[in-house]
Design an enzyme around this catalytic site. Sequence first.
Site, PDB file in Angstrom:
ATOM      1  N   HIS A  41      50.780  35.259  58.618  1.00 43.33           N
ATOM      2  CA  HIS A  41      51.788  34.262  58.257  1.00 43.33           C
ATOM      3  C   HIS A  41      52.281  34.484  56.829  1.00 43.33           C
ATOM      4  CE1 HIS A  41      50.783  32.142  61.917  1.00 43.33           C
ATOM      5  NE2 HIS A  41      51.571  31.126  61.607  1.00 43.33           N
ATOM      6  N   HIS A  44      42.528  30.717  57.276  1.00 43.07           N
ATOM      7  CA  HIS A  44      42.354  31.871  56.391  1.00 43.07           C
ATOM      8  C   HIS A  44      41.595  31.465  55.147  1.00 43.07           C
ATOM      9  CE1 HIS A  44      44.865  34.810  58.495  1.00 43.07           C
ATOM     10  NE2 HIS A  44      45.751  33.846  58.695  1.00 43.07           N
TER      11      HIS A  44
END
Length: 336
Positions: free
Chosen positions: A208, A260
Amino acid sequence: MRDAPEDQSTAVSLPAPVVAESTGADRRMTRRLLMELLVVVVLVIPICVYEFAVDPVRRGFFCDDESIGYPFRDNTITPVMLGLIVGLLPVLVFVVVEYVSHLRAGDTSATVDLLGWRMATWYAELGRQAWYFCFGLLLTFDATEVGKYTIGRLRPHFLAVCQPQLTDGSLCSDPANLHRYVENYECVGEGFTADDVRQARLSFPSGHSSLAFYAMVYMALYLQCKLSWRGSKLSRHFVQFALVMVAWYTALSRVVDHWHHWSDVLSGSFLGVAGALITARFIARLFDEGTHIAILTGGLRRENTAATLQEEVCPSTPPPYSANSSFNEDQYCTKV
């Protein structure tokens, strides 16, 4: 009376070299486009192979590792939203900027020949910019995929998704396994799919972050080189800031959602920024002066230079080949 047939024969024979040159240029352009299309296909193949045929590296972990013990949360920025950010938004920016730029230049009606097709110049430039943007996006995507499947880093919610069961039947929650390094285990994954478990091993780097930063930083550089606001000096910079903030928010959401680690986001962001800079500087050549439609077509647009020469160079002097010219060669050179 003899001059007319000679002039007529000359007029008929002139188009032959022009047609041959045009045909050769079209062939070269066709070969170039096919080669670039082949390169793009080659870049797409690794992405498909990684996504559908390759499992990430299987790494071990400590059962008491708090960095992978966060609860599972849904994505704030879903894959569909990410696609809109890195796909639809840049297309809208390209269309608006190219049209406005050519509208200000007064050549929206100008056309160019491309492989036998006559199209508006700003259409061709729009296609060129979009093509280079997509090429850089694929490069960034490939680099991200290589990192994900080579490292196989566990996401912060790995334990919640995998729910590992050791080969002896014990669980990580058992007191005897709290400080144990586990390599042989099976993911029970109750309440989660096999794809969820697989995705839990793809933390580094953040896809992303890399894709969002690539798209938004490239858009900011594109606006810097292509467009200016006459009414406000700060308007363009505000739009650039807003675009970068979209990427920044996307990156921050990955940490907040426990998808993450902060280092994954940082590495992905740097990867995206590097891809944008390389694409803008060396591929699209946005910072080069005079880079325009000639790169795509292999030449400049055809214009009637006879009128320009007559008006600017020698407005009162007829060209030397004029039938009614009263100037000899010396007089013409002196006049010019």
